[in-house]
Design a protein around this motif. Structure first.
Motif, PDB file in Angstrom:
ATOM      1  N   VAL A   1       0.833  -1.205   0.000  1.00 58.07           N
ATOM      2  CA  VAL A   1       0.000   0.000   0.000  1.00 58.07           C
ATOM      3  C   VAL A   1       0.865   1.251   0.000  1.00 58.07           C
ATOM      4  O   VAL A   1       0.594   2.213  -0.727  1.00 58.07           O
ATOM      5  N   VAL A   2       1.935   1.244   0.780  1.00 60.14           N
ATOM      6  CA  VAL A   2       2.832   2.402   0.833  1.00 60.14           C
ATOM      7  C   VAL A   2       3.540   2.586  -0.505  1.00 60.14           C
ATOM      8  O   VAL A   2       3.658   3.705  -1.013  1.00 60.14           O
ATOM      9  N   ILE A   3       3.988   1.495  -1.110  1.00 61.40           N
ATOM     10  CA  ILE A   3       4.650   1.578  -2.415  1.00 61.40           C
ATOM     11  C   ILE A   3       3.687   2.082  -3.468  1.00 61.40           C
ATOM     12  O   ILE A   3       4.037   2.949  -4.287  1.00 61.40           O
ATOM     13  N   ALA A   4       2.463   1.581  -3.464  1.00 63.66           N
ATOM     14  CA  ALA A   4       1.461   2.043  -4.428  1.00 63.66           C
ATOM     15  C   ALA A   4       1.155   3.526  -4.217  1.00 63.66           C
ATOM     16  O   ALA A   4       1.003   4.284  -5.186  1.00 63.66           O
ATOM     17  N   GLY A   5       1.084   3.952  -2.964  1.00 64.53           N
ATOM     18  CA  GLY A   5       0.856   5.369  -2.679  1.00 64.53           C
ATOM     19  C   GLY A   5       1.996   6.238  -3.173  1.00 64.53           C
ATOM     20  O   GLY A   5       1.772   7.332  -3.708  1.00 64.53           O
ATOM     21  N   CYS A   6       3.222   5.775  -3.009  1.00 67.54           N
ATOM     22  CA  CYS A   6       4.377   6.540  -3.485  1.00 67.54           C
ATOM     23  C   CYS A   6       4.370   6.663  -5.000  1.00 67.54           C
ATOM     24  O   CYS A   6       4.628   7.739  -5.545  1.00 67.54           O
ATOM     25  N   VAL A   7       4.079   5.574  -5.682  1.00 64.37           N
ATOM     26  CA  VAL A   7       4.031   5.608  -7.141  1.00 64.37           C
ATOM     27  C   VAL A   7       2.910   6.525  -7.612  1.00 64.37           C
ATOM     28  O   VAL A   7       3.095   7.342  -8.520  1.00 64.37           O
ATOM     29  N   LEU A   8       1.755   6.417  -6.986  1.00 64.37           N
ATOM     30  CA  LEU A   8       0.625   7.265  -7.357  1.00 64.37           C
ATOM     31  C   LEU A   8       0.933   8.742  -7.129  1.00 64.37           C
ATOM     32  O   LEU A   8       0.642   9.590  -7.978  1.00 64.37           O
ATOM     33  N   LEU A   9       1.568   9.060  -6.009  1.00 67.89           N
ATOM     34  CA  LEU A   9       1.933  10.451  -5.736  1.00 67.89           C
ATOM     35  C   LEU A   9       2.990  10.961  -6.699  1.00 67.89           C
ATOM     36  O   LEU A   9       2.942  12.125  -7.106  1.00 67.89           O
ATOM     37  N   ALA A  10       3.951  10.122  -7.078  1.00 65.59           N
ATOM     38  CA  ALA A  10       4.979  10.550  -8.027  1.00 65.59           C
ATOM     39  C   ALA A  10       4.366  10.862  -9.383  1.00 65.59           C
ATOM     40  O   ALA A  10       4.694  11.882 -10.014  1.00 65.59           O
ATOM     41  N   VAL A  11       3.450  10.011  -9.829  1.00 66.22           N
ATOM     42  CA  VAL A  11       2.782  10.255 -11.119  1.00 66.22           C
ATOM     43  C   VAL A  11       1.897  11.497 -11.033  1.00 66.22           C
ATOM     44  O   VAL A  11       1.904  12.341 -11.937  1.00 66.22           O
ATOM     45  N   LEU A  12       1.168  11.634  -9.961  1.00 62.17           N
ATOM     46  CA  LEU A  12       0.310  12.795  -9.773  1.00 62.17           C
ATOM     47  C   LEU A  12       1.133  14.077  -9.698  1.00 62.17           C
ATOM     48  O   LEU A  12       0.761  15.099 -10.289  1.00 62.17           O
ATOM     49  N   ALA A  13       2.265  14.030  -9.008  1.00 56.10           N
ATOM     50  CA  ALA A  13       3.125  15.206  -8.895  1.00 56.10           C
ATOM     51  C   ALA A  13       3.740  15.562 -10.241  1.00 56.10           C
ATOM     52  O   ALA A  13       3.982  16.738 -10.525  1.00 56.10           O
ATOM     53  N   PHE A  14       3.982  14.577 -11.082  1.00 57.28           N
ATOM     54  CA  PHE A  14       4.527  14.864 -12.406  1.00 57.28           C
ATOM     55  C   PHE A  14       3.473  15.485 -13.314  1.00 57.28           C
ATOM     56  O   PHE A  14       3.757  16.425 -14.048  1.00 57.28           O
ATOM     57  N   LEU A  15       2.249  14.963 -13.238  1.00 57.98           N
ATOM     58  CA  LEU A  15       1.200  15.446 -14.141  1.00 57.98           C
ATOM     59  C   LEU A  15       0.607  16.781 -13.694  1.00 57.98           C
ATOM     60  O   LEU A  15       0.424  17.680 -14.515  1.00 57.98           O
ATOM     61  N   VAL A  16       0.261  16.896 -12.431  1.00 59.29           N
ATOM     62  CA  VAL A  16      -0.325  18.131 -11.890  1.00 59.29           C
ATOM     63  C   VAL A  16       0.360  18.481 -10.574  1.00 59.29           C
ATOM     64  O   VAL A  16      -0.102  18.104  -9.499  1.00 59.29           O
ATOM     65  N   PRO A  17       1.479  19.209 -10.649  1.00 62.50           N
ATOM     66  CA  PRO A  17       2.286  19.445  -9.445  1.00 62.50           C
ATOM     67  C   PRO A  17       1.548  20.150  -8.317  1.00 62.50           C
ATOM     68  O   PRO A  17       1.694  19.780  -7.150  1.00 62.50           O
ATOM     69  N   ARG A  18       0.756  21.147  -8.628  1.00 57.27           N
ATOM     70  CA  ARG A  18       0.069  21.882  -7.554  1.00 57.27           C
ATOM     71  C   ARG A  18      -1.006  21.052  -6.881  1.00 57.27           C
ATOM     72  O   ARG A  18      -1.218  21.162  -5.670  1.00 57.27           O
ATOM     73  N   LEU A  19      -1.691  20.230  -7.651  1.00 60.61           N
ATOM     74  CA  LEU A  19      -2.776  19.432  -7.081  1.00 60.61           C
ATOM     75  C   LEU A  19      -2.266  18.209  -6.325  1.00 60.61           C
ATOM     76  O   LEU A  19      -3.039  17.528  -5.661  1.00 60.61           O
ATOM     77  N   SER A  20      -0.984  17.932  -6.417  1.00 57.30           N
ATOM     78  CA  SER A  20      -0.452  16.754  -5.726  1.00 57.30           C
ATOM     79  C   SER A  20      -0.146  17.032  -4.261  1.00 57.30           C
ATOM     80  O   SER A  20       0.063  16.109  -3.484  1.00 57.30           O
TER      81      SER A  20
END
Length: 80
Positions: free
Chosen positions: A5-24
């Motif tokens: 779950v932690v690894i999936a959260g990290c991957v999801l946050l990294a992708v989200l931060a790359f696509l929409v930095p402010r909304l991450s």
């Protein structure tokens, strides 16, 4: 299970931060808050056990923070 779950959260946050930095930032802070609550609960154990129980939460919190900042930093380096 929790590690996945932690690894999936990290991957999801990294992708989200790359696509929409402010909304991450909001999901990152929410994840930090929930991991902080776990660390505080684990830290209530007496003595060495308190540090032992809270350490995985601190480590996971640091990983979440690094993955979000890495996604934003990578986005900032892109030429477009």
């Amino acid at each position: 299970m929790i590690v996945a779950v932690v690894i999936a959260g990290c991957v999801l946050l990294a992708v989200l931060a790359f696509l929409v930095p402010r909304l991450s930032r909001h999901p990152e802070r929410g994840t930090q808050r929930s991991l902080g609550a776990g660390a505080r609960a684990g830290g209530k154990a007496p003595g060495v056990l308190g540090r032992l129980f809270s350490k995985p939460f601190h480590t996971s919190s640091r990983a979440v923070s690094r993955s979000g900042s890495a996604g934003r930093r990578t986005r900032g380096r892109m030429p477009f």
